[in-house]
Design a protein around this motif. Structure first.
Motif, PDB file in Angstrom:
ATOM      1  N   LYS A 145      -2.921  12.093   3.737  1.00 22.02           N
ATOM      2  CA  LYS A 145      -3.957  11.385   4.482  1.00 22.02           C
ATOM      3  C   LYS A 145      -3.574   9.932   4.759  1.00 22.02           C
ATOM      4  O   LYS A 145      -4.221   9.259   5.551  1.00 22.02           O
ATOM      5  CB  LYS A 145      -5.277  11.425   3.715  1.00 22.02           C
ATOM      6  CG  LYS A 145      -5.889  12.819   3.656  1.00 22.02           C
ATOM      7  CD  LYS A 145      -7.212  12.790   2.953  1.00 22.02           C
ATOM      8  CE  LYS A 145      -7.813  14.193   2.885  1.00 22.02           C
ATOM      9  NZ  LYS A 145      -9.106  14.208   2.205  1.00 22.02           N
ATOM     10  N   LEU A 146      -2.540   9.424   4.088  1.00 17.96           N
ATOM     11  CA  LEU A 146      -2.155   8.031   4.276  1.00 17.96           C
ATOM     12  C   LEU A 146      -0.779   7.881   4.912  1.00 17.96           C
ATOM     13  O   LEU A 146      -0.168   6.823   4.819  1.00 17.96           O
ATOM     14  CB  LEU A 146      -2.189   7.304   2.929  1.00 17.96           C
ATOM     15  CG  LEU A 146      -3.587   7.067   2.358  1.00 17.96           C
ATOM     16  CD1 LEU A 146      -3.482   6.447   0.989  1.00 17.96           C
ATOM     17  CD2 LEU A 146      -4.405   6.194   3.264  1.00 17.96           C
ATOM     18  N   ILE A 175      -7.132  -1.300  -1.473  1.00 15.76           N
ATOM     19  CA  ILE A 175      -8.571  -1.194  -1.745  1.00 15.76           C
ATOM     20  C   ILE A 175      -9.065  -2.444  -2.484  1.00 15.76           C
ATOM     21  O   ILE A 175     -10.137  -2.970  -2.184  1.00 15.76           O
ATOM     22  CB  ILE A 175      -8.864   0.086  -2.549  1.00 15.76           C
ATOM     23  CG1 ILE A 175      -8.530   1.325  -1.709  1.00 15.76           C
ATOM     24  CG2 ILE A 175     -10.321   0.131  -3.000  1.00 15.76           C
ATOM     25  CD1 ILE A 175      -8.613   2.630  -2.469  1.00 15.76           C
ATOM     26  N   ARG A 229      -9.660   3.396   8.826  1.00 17.75           N
ATOM     27  CA  ARG A 229      -8.592   4.405   8.786  1.00 17.75           C
ATOM     28  C   ARG A 229      -8.485   5.060   7.414  1.00 17.75           C
ATOM     29  O   ARG A 229      -8.005   6.185   7.285  1.00 17.75           O
ATOM     30  CB  ARG A 229      -7.241   3.772   9.164  1.00 17.75           C
ATOM     31  CG  ARG A 229      -7.083   3.443  10.634  1.00 17.75           C
ATOM     32  CD  ARG A 229      -7.235   4.668  11.538  1.00 17.75           C
ATOM     33  NE  ARG A 229      -6.222   5.673  11.310  1.00 17.75           N
ATOM     34  CZ  ARG A 229      -5.170   5.876  12.088  1.00 17.75           C
ATOM     35  NH1 ARG A 229      -4.965   5.114  13.131  1.00 17.75           N
ATOM     36  NH2 ARG A 229      -4.309   6.845  11.813  1.00 17.75           N
ATOM     37  N   LEU A 230      -8.937   4.353   6.392  1.00 17.78           N
ATOM     38  CA  LEU A 230      -8.982   4.920   5.039  1.00 17.78           C
ATOM     39  C   LEU A 230     -10.198   5.814   4.844  1.00 17.78           C
ATOM     40  O   LEU A 230     -10.394   6.388   3.775  1.00 17.78           O
ATOM     41  CB  LEU A 230      -8.996   3.807   3.985  1.00 17.78           C
ATOM     42  CG  LEU A 230      -7.711   3.001   3.828  1.00 17.78           C
ATOM     43  CD1 LEU A 230      -7.943   1.805   2.916  1.00 17.78           C
ATOM     44  CD2 LEU A 230      -6.578   3.861   3.285  1.00 17.78           C
ATOM     45  N   SER A 287       0.826  -1.209   0.000  1.00 16.42           N
ATOM     46  CA  SER A 287       0.000   0.000   0.000  1.00 16.42           C
ATOM     47  C   SER A 287       0.857   1.254   0.000  1.00 16.42           C
ATOM     48  O   SER A 287       0.445   2.296  -0.506  1.00 16.42           O
ATOM     49  CB  SER A 287      -0.927   0.017   1.213  1.00 16.42           C
ATOM     50  OG  SER A 287      -1.771  -1.096   1.187  1.00 16.42           O
ATOM     51  N   VAL A 305       0.037   4.849   7.105  1.00 16.13           N
ATOM     52  CA  VAL A 305       0.504   3.571   6.570  1.00 16.13           C
ATOM     53  C   VAL A 305       2.008   3.425   6.812  1.00 16.13           C
ATOM     54  O   VAL A 305       2.486   2.392   7.296  1.00 16.13           O
ATOM     55  CB  VAL A 305       0.187   3.458   5.065  1.00 16.13           C
ATOM     56  CG1 VAL A 305       0.847   2.220   4.474  1.00 16.13           C
ATOM     57  CG2 VAL A 305      -1.318   3.413   4.837  1.00 16.13           C
ATOM     58  N   ILE A 342       0.703   7.409  -2.016  1.00 13.35           N
ATOM     59  CA  ILE A 342       0.261   7.858  -0.703  1.00 13.35           C
ATOM     60  C   ILE A 342       0.427   9.356  -0.567  1.00 13.35           C
ATOM     61  O   ILE A 342       1.474   9.920  -0.872  1.00 13.35           O
ATOM     62  CB  ILE A 342       1.076   7.146   0.395  1.00 13.35           C
ATOM     63  CG1 ILE A 342       0.567   5.721   0.535  1.00 13.35           C
ATOM     64  CG2 ILE A 342       0.964   7.869   1.723  1.00 13.35           C
ATOM     65  CD1 ILE A 342       1.158   4.966   1.660  1.00 13.35           C
ATOM     66  N   ASN A 377      -8.709  12.231   8.961  1.00 18.59           N
ATOM     67  CA  ASN A 377      -8.890  11.417   7.747  1.00 18.59           C
ATOM     68  C   ASN A 377      -9.720  12.120   6.684  1.00 18.59           C
ATOM     69  O   ASN A 377     -10.077  11.547   5.667  1.00 18.59           O
ATOM     70  CB  ASN A 377      -9.509  10.053   8.091  1.00 18.59           C
ATOM     71  CG  ASN A 377     -10.928  10.162   8.625  1.00 18.59           C
ATOM     72  OD1 ASN A 377     -11.485  11.254   8.712  1.00 18.59           O
ATOM     73  ND2 ASN A 377     -11.509   9.034   8.978  1.00 18.59           N
ATOM     74  N   VAL A 431      -1.863   2.485  -3.028  1.00 16.66           N
ATOM     75  CA  VAL A 431      -2.967   2.197  -2.104  1.00 16.66           C
ATOM     76  C   VAL A 431      -4.109   1.456  -2.789  1.00 16.66           C
ATOM     77  O   VAL A 431      -4.943   0.815  -2.140  1.00 16.66           O
ATOM     78  CB  VAL A 431      -3.477   3.497  -1.448  1.00 16.66           C
ATOM     79  CG1 VAL A 431      -4.279   4.333  -2.435  1.00 16.66           C
ATOM     80  CG2 VAL A 431      -4.313   3.196  -0.206  1.00 16.66           C
ATOM     81  N   GLY A 480     -14.286   7.526   1.455  1.00 15.57           N
ATOM     82  CA  GLY A 480     -12.956   7.803   1.952  1.00 15.57           C
ATOM     83  C   GLY A 480     -11.935   8.009   0.861  1.00 15.57           C
ATOM     84  O   GLY A 480     -12.171   8.703  -0.128  1.00 15.57           O
ATOM     85  N   ILE A 481     -10.790   7.348   1.019  1.00 18.94           N
ATOM     86  CA  ILE A 481      -9.678   7.540   0.099  1.00 18.94           C
ATOM     87  C   ILE A 481     -10.051   7.123  -1.320  1.00 18.94           C
ATOM     88  O   ILE A 481      -9.525   7.663  -2.298  1.00 18.94           O
ATOM     89  CB  ILE A 481      -8.430   6.752   0.579  1.00 18.94           C
ATOM     90  CG1 ILE A 481      -7.185   7.131  -0.232  1.00 18.94           C
ATOM     91  CG2 ILE A 481      -8.680   5.257   0.533  1.00 18.94           C
ATOM     92  CD1 ILE A 481      -6.763   8.570  -0.085  1.00 18.94           C
TER      93      ILE A 481
END
Length: 419
Positions: free
Chosen positions: A355-356, A133, A171-172, A125, A359, A352, A300, A129, A333-334
């Protein structure tokens, strides 16, 4: 009659000719590759590929990721190589399929398996990412079809989904997918608690739904009278989320004030705040129970106004108010940032962004926690625990685990302050 489920068919209806051709080619390739394969349930294997793509289409991701969803289990089947996939579908799609395939090669048991699974998911990821998903979409259909598996394997997959996959989706910022993963796993991971929660809900549901329908009608009329263009959605707490809440109240469902709620969605930001005024003019707000996550978004990216109100019939109802754009962000979300538009294709490559960053933080954290049992316990009690959001005097948002103290807040600002 086309073979595509509704969400995928809807995507194809609005896609460009090139995108439709890509999806149709991926489907034909996957169907041919899996033509002699059945799942343990007895269904044709292509059903799993279609359901994975269906979830991805519902998340509104790009065509490459949906094609990878159709193809995600073809590598290594019927002599399909990565070179074959690259030649047929390009390097980007074949790489998504390859990285997803890597996650299937775990041979660990118990906590070691969980920890290694998480490490590998975070590693891929950090590069793209979209692989994560895709993995979540793949897992969702697997937990929806657990009945055909042996009990021990059902339990392991269901627990792993609740402990790792659903928290990652959360979290995503993918709230809808989080709930679907949890609710599909719940009856297998905790069958006794599932049955109890379901029975408690059934006892209360009829009267509550009648009240909710009355509240919806009352609010809709008030908003229309004020000239505010909006739509109202009624919502019910998802079953696993309800179970976690009931645990805190010794399974007394009468103590729950947010079993049902209303969501007001407006076209513009101005109308969202106008709608808040209408809600508070219609029903008295509960003191201290309003949160403006539009002015101060969660880390997030989640934005919405939350307020609890006395509705006049002895109930307290939570009302969420947000714009259409904010609602899309909240639900997907993402994934909403990977959405595809035919004009000006959004090509982030799944890299990424800010927001990520969690990770990468999680990968760093795991390196310093080599004991799988200890790492997973810290993961449950800290990293994936429900989050609370506090603010510094300068208005900066600080994210902490639920139950954190003022000392934790001080350390989050700076270690010298905490000391």
């Amino acid at each position: 009659m086309h073979p595509y489920p509704p969400e995928l068919a809807s995507f194809l209806d609005t896609a460009s000719e090139d995108s439709r051709a890509l999806i149709e080619k991926a489907y034909a390739f996957a169907k041919e590759t899996h033509k002699n394969h059945l799942r343990l349930s007895g269904e044709p294997y292509i059903t799993h590929s279609l359901e994975t793509a269906r979830t991805l289409a519902a998340l509104r991701v790009d065509p490459d990721t949906i094609a990878a969803g159709l193809l995600h289990d073809t590598l290594g089947e019927n002599e399909v190589t990565q070179e074959t996939l690259t030649k047929e579908f390009g390097e980007e799609i074949s790489e998504l399929v390859r990285q997803h395939k890597e996650l299937d090669s775990l041979r660990y048991q118990g906590s070691e398996r969980y920890a290694e699974n998480l490490r590998k998911m975070m590693m891929v990821s950090a590069k793209d990412v979209r692989v994560l998903i895709l993995r979540l979409a793949h897992r969702l259909h697997n937990v929806r079809t657990l009945d055909s598996l042996p009990e021990e394997k059902r339990l392991r997959i269901a627990r792993e989904t609740i402990d790792i996959y659903a928290p990652i989706a959360n979290r995503l910022g993918m709230r809808k997918l989080t709930g679907e993963l949890e609710d599909a796993s719940f009856p297998h991971a905790f069958p006794t608690e599932y049955a109890l929660t379901l029975n408690l809900l059934k006892e209360k549901e009829g009267h509550s739904m009648e009240q909710l329908q009355a509240h919806t009608k009352e609010l809709q009329e008030a908003l229309e009278k004020a000239g505010i263009n909006s739509r109202i959605l009624s919502r019910q707490k998802q079953l696993f989320s309800l179970y976690k809440k009931l645990e805190k109240y010794d399974y007394d469902i009468q103590k729950l004030k947010d079993l049902h709620g209303l969501r007001v969605i407006t076209p513009t930001l101005g109308e969202a705040y106008q709608a808040l005024g209408v809600v508070h003019a219609l029903w008295n707000p509960v003191p201290g129970k309003i949160s403006d996550y539009i002015a101060q978004p969660k880390p997030n990216g989640y934005q919405s106004i939350h307020t609890e109100v006395f509705t006049g019939d002895g109930t307290i109802t939570e009302v969420q108010i947000r714009t259409e754009e904010m609602d899309t962000e909240a639900e997907y979300g993402i994934a909403s940032h990977l959405a595809y538009t035919e004009t000006g294709k959004q090509k982030s490559g799944g890299r990424i962004g800010k927001k990520l960053q969690w990770v990468k933080q999680l990968l760093d954290w795991q390196k310093s926690n080599t004991d799988p049992e200890e790492f997973l316990e810290e993961l449950r009690t800290d990293f994936f625990q429900d989050r609370i959001f506090t603010y510094t005097p300068k208005g900066d948002v600080i994210e902490l685990p639920e139950g954190a103290s003022t000392i934790d807040f001080a350390y989050a600002i700076h270690s010298d302050i905490g000391a």
